[in-house]
Design an enzyme around this catalytic site. Structure first.
Site, PDB file in Angstrom:
ATOM      1  N   HIS A 282       0.846  -0.939  -0.010  1.00 39.38           N
ATOM      2  CA  HIS A 282       0.038   0.091  -0.125  1.00 39.38           C
ATOM      3  C   HIS A 282       1.043   1.361   0.053  1.00 39.38           C
ATOM      4  O   HIS A 282       0.404   2.391   0.563  1.00 39.38           O
ATOM      5  CB  HIS A 282      -0.891   0.014   1.294  1.00 39.38           C
ATOM      6  CG  HIS A 282      -2.222   0.657   1.045  1.00 39.38           C
ATOM      7  ND1 HIS A 282      -3.367  -0.087   0.907  1.00 39.38           N
ATOM      8  CD2 HIS A 282      -2.864   1.718   1.001  1.00 39.38           C
ATOM      9  CE1 HIS A 282      -4.521   0.365   0.422  1.00 39.38           C
ATOM     10  NE2 HIS A 282      -4.136   2.010   0.460  1.00 39.38           N
ATOM     11  N   SER A 314       4.193  -0.169  -4.897  1.00 38.98           N
ATOM     12  CA  SER A 314       4.902   0.451  -3.738  1.00 38.98           C
ATOM     13  C   SER A 314       6.300   1.110  -3.922  1.00 38.98           C
ATOM     14  O   SER A 314       7.245   0.195  -3.997  1.00 38.98           O
ATOM     15  CB  SER A 314       4.790  -0.531  -2.448  1.00 38.98           C
ATOM     16  OG  SER A 314       3.300  -0.804  -2.268  1.00 38.98           O
TER      17      SER A 314
HETATM   18  C1  LIG Z   1      -2.672   9.272  -1.731  1.00 41.80           C
HETATM   19  C2  LIG Z   1      -3.118   7.700  -1.739  1.00 41.80           C
HETATM   20  C3  LIG Z   1      -4.140   7.148  -1.800  1.00 41.80           C
HETATM   21  C4  LIG Z   1      -4.581   5.821  -1.954  1.00 41.80           C
HETATM   22  N1  LIG Z   1      -5.696   5.336  -1.709  1.00 41.80           N
HETATM   23  C5  LIG Z   1      -5.934   3.887  -2.025  1.00 41.80           C
HETATM   24  C6  LIG Z   1      -7.382   3.431  -2.162  1.00 41.80           C
HETATM   25  O1  LIG Z   1      -8.139   4.006  -2.008  1.00 41.80           O
HETATM   26  N2  LIG Z   1      -7.374   2.153  -2.163  1.00 41.80           N
HETATM   27  C7  LIG Z   1      -6.365   1.240  -2.541  1.00 41.80           C
HETATM   28  O2  LIG Z   1      -6.550   0.068  -2.759  1.00 41.80           O
HETATM   29  N3  LIG Z   1      -4.986   1.803  -2.366  1.00 41.80           N
HETATM   30  C8  LIG Z   1      -4.808   3.223  -2.390  1.00 41.80           C
HETATM   31  N4  LIG Z   1      -3.645   3.626  -2.333  1.00 41.80           N
HETATM   32  C9  LIG Z   1      -2.558   2.577  -2.393  1.00 41.80           C
HETATM   33  C10 LIG Z   1      -2.143   2.569  -3.933  1.00 41.80           C
HETATM   34  O3  LIG Z   1      -2.997   1.913  -4.714  1.00 41.80           O
HETATM   35  C11 LIG Z   1      -0.735   1.814  -4.060  1.00 41.80           C
HETATM   36  O4  LIG Z   1      -0.619   0.780  -3.560  1.00 41.80           O
HETATM   37  C12 LIG Z   1       0.400   2.597  -3.679  1.00 41.80           C
HETATM   38  O5  LIG Z   1       0.340   3.968  -3.980  1.00 41.80           O
HETATM   39  C13 LIG Z   1       1.808   2.405  -4.359  1.00 41.80           C
HETATM   40  O6  LIG Z   1       2.882   2.961  -3.711  1.00 41.80           O
HETATM   41  P1  LIG Z   1       3.320   4.265  -4.429  1.00 41.80           P
HETATM   42  O7  LIG Z   1       2.615   5.374  -4.269  1.00 41.80           O
HETATM   43  O8  LIG Z   1       4.871   4.238  -3.901  1.00 41.80           O
HETATM   44  O9  LIG Z   1       3.497   4.025  -5.855  1.00 41.80           O
HETATM   45  C14 LIG Z   1      -3.299   5.010  -2.286  1.00 41.80           C
HETATM   46  C15 LIG Z   1      -1.981   5.365  -2.201  1.00 41.80           C
HETATM   47  C16 LIG Z   1      -1.930   6.825  -2.108  1.00 41.80           C
HETATM   48  C17 LIG Z   1      -0.581   7.228  -2.151  1.00 41.80           C
END
Ligand SMILES: Cc1cc2nc3c(=O)[nH]c(=O)nc-3n(C[C@H](O)[C@H](O)[C@H](O)COP(=O)(O)O)c2cc1C
Length: 410
Positions: A282, A314
C-alpha cells in the site's frame, strides 16, 4: 510551462506538487505511517538489485509493449487506485484517466475517489479498472461492483490490506479531514497555496460543492462522520475467503486481489478465483515495518505460476524500478504517487508527463540492458547485492540461459 524541462523526473514533479498543494493534502498523499520504515525501504530495496547488461545486441527495434489480460498496452504500467487525485486537482481522476488512455495503459479508479465512476467512464474512457474496499455491509460494496460492471469497467481490484486505517499522525496534526475542516491552521495552509485554493477548492465550491466520496452509495455517505483523512472511510476488519468467492460470483471480468505479501495467501486467492495478484504494501501507508513487495515478488510469482497475472506496487519512481520488477516476474507495475505528483503539479499534462518519463526511462533502460522486448526480461539481467532478494532457481535459470546461448552460438 514546458514540463519536459521543468520535470526531468518524477522527483521534480513531486517538488512542483509540494509548491502547489497545501500541506494537509500533500502530506496525506506523500507520507507513510509511524516511523516510515516501510516508506524508506520501498525505495531502498531497488538499490540492492543491480543490472547486468548484455552487449552486441541490436536494440534499434525495441518495444516496451506488453499484453495484460489479453490486451496490448504501451508499457508494463498501470495507474494504481488512489482516492486523492480529486483533492489535488479539480476532478483529478478524470485527468489521470485521460492521461492513462493517451499513454496506452490502464487506469484504476478507487472506491474513495472524489469523482463518480460513471463520469470517469464517460469523460475519459480507455481501459478502466475499479478498486473496491469491502465495507461492513457487504451489500453496499456489491452495489458498487454492479455499478462498475454497468459503467464498463474491465477489472475489479479488491484491496485486502486495509483492515484498519494506517496510523497517519500527520493528518491529525495538519487538521486534514474529509469533509474539509476550516480552522485557523487549515485556512492559513490553504491561503498560502492560492493556485490550489482557486483552481481546486474554488472550482468545487462553485460547481458540486465540498469534494466528497462520490462513489459511495447514499446510505454510506449518510453514515460517514468527519474524521482525520483516511480514517473517515468505512472499513471492515472481518474479510474472509467467502468474501472473495462472493465477488467472483457477481463479477464477470478480471478479478485482482491487491495487498498480498504472502505466497500461500496468493496461491489461495487464485484457488478462490482471482485472475491477478497485486503484491503491495500500500505504498508504505498501512503497516509500518512491513517488507517491500520486491522482497517477496519472486516467491509469489513462483507460488501462483501461470495460473494468475502478478502485479506489484509500492515505491516505484523510475523506469529502472519497473524493469527490475518485470525481470523478477511481474507482468506490470502499478504506480500511485508518481502520477499523483504529476496530476497535483499540472493536471492532465502533469500526469501525462509522469507517464512519458516512465516510458522514456523504460525504453532507455531496455536499450542499455541489450533487451528488445519486455518478455525477454528475466533475472539473468540482474545481480543481487542482497542475496535474500534473489529468486529461487535463479542459478538454474542462468545456466539454462547460458546453455541456450552456447547452443545458438555453436
Ligand atoms: C494518496 C493515496 C491514496 C491511496 N488510496 C488507495 C485506495 O483508496 N485504495 C487502494 O487500494 N489503494 C490506495 N492507495 C495505494 C495505491 O493503490 C498503491 O498501492 C500505492 O500508492 C503504491 O505505492 P506508490 O505510491 O509508492 O506508487 C493509495 C495511495 C496513495 C498514495
Amino acid at each position: 510551462m514546458d514540463l519536459r524541462t521543468k520535470a526531468c523526473n518524477i522527483f521534480d514533479l513531486r517538488e512542483m506538487a509540494l509548491a502547489r498543494v497545501p500541506r494537509g493534502p500533500f502530506q496525506f498523499m506523500d507520507r507513510g505511517t509511524e516511523e516510515e520504515i516501510s516508506l524508506r525501504n520501498n525505495r531502498e530495496v531497488f538499490d540492492r538489485i543491480r543490472f547486468k547488461p548484455r552487449t552486441f545486441v541490436d536494440v534499434s527495434k525495441r518495444t516496451s509493449e506488453t499484453t495484460i489480460f489479453g490486451v496490448k498496452h504501451k508499457m508494463p504500467l498501470v495507474i494504481a487506485p488512489t482516492g486523492t487525485a480529486g483533492l489535488l486537482w479539480y476532478e483529478g481522476e478524470i485527468a489521470l484517466a485521460r492521461a492513462a488512455r493517451a499513454a496506452g495503459i490502464p487506469f484504476s479508479l478507487a472506491t474513495g475517489s472524489m469523482t463518480a465512476m460513471e463520469r470517469v467512464a464517460d469523460e475519459a474512457g480507455g481501459e478502466l479498472w475499479f478498486q473496491l474496499y469491502l465495507w461492513p455491509d457487504r451489500s453496499m460494496s456489491h452495489e458498487l461492483v454492479n455499478r462498475a460492471r454497468a459503467a464498463g469497467y474491465k477489472a475489479l481490484i479488491v484491496t485486502v490490506d486495509g483492515s484498519s486505517a494506517g496510523n497517519r499522525e500527520y493528518n491529525i496534526r495538519n487538521g486534514f479531514t474529509l469533509p474539509f475542516t476550516l480552522s485557523t491552521k487549515t485556512a492559513i495552509d490553504m491561503l498560502r497555496h492560492p493556485r490550489w485554493l482557486l483552481g481546486v477548492m474554488g472550482r468545487y465550491m462553485v460547481t458540486t460543492g465540498m469534494p466528497m466520496y462520490q462513489n459511495y452509495p447514499a446510505a454510506a455517505k449518510a453514515r460517514m462522520t468527519k474524521g482525520p483523512m483516511g480514517r473517515s472511510s468505512l472499513r471492515t476488519d472481518s474479510i474472509k475467503w467467502e468474501d472473495l468467492d462472493a465477488l467472483r460470483k457477481i463479477w464477470p471480468h478480471k478479478l485482482i486481489v491487491k495487498g498480498m505479501l504472502d505466497p500461500h495467501d496468493a496461491a489461495e486467492a487464485v484457488n478462490h478465483g482471482a485472475d491477478g495478484i497485486d503484491v503491495s504494501n500500500h505504498g508504505g501507508r498501512n503497516l509500518d515495518g512491513i517488507i517491500s513487495p520486491m522482497e517477496v515478488l519472486p516467491e509469489i510469482v513462483d507460488a501462483v505460476g501461470k495460473r494468475a497475472t502478478v502485479f506489484v506496487d509500492s515505491g516505484f519512481r523510475r523506469g529502472s524500478d519497473v524493469v527490475k520488477a518485470v525481470a523478477l516476474g511481474a507482468q506490470a507495475v502499478m504506480v500511485g504517487r508518481a502520477t499523483l505528483y504529476g496530476v497535483a503539479a499540472a493536471g492532465e499534462a502533469g500526469a501525462a508527463r509522469a507517464l512519458e518519463i516512465f516510458h522514456e526511462e523504460i525504453r532507455r533502460n531496455m536499450a542499455l540492458l541489450g533487451v528488445n522486448t519486455i518478455a525477454e526480461l528475466g533475472p539473468q539481467y540482474l545481480k543481487f547485492v542482497d542475496t535474500t532478494l534473489r529468486p529461487r532457481g535463479t542459478r538454474a535459470q542462468l545456466r539454462a540461459v547460458d546453455d541456450a546461448r552456447a547452443v545458438a552460438e555453436a
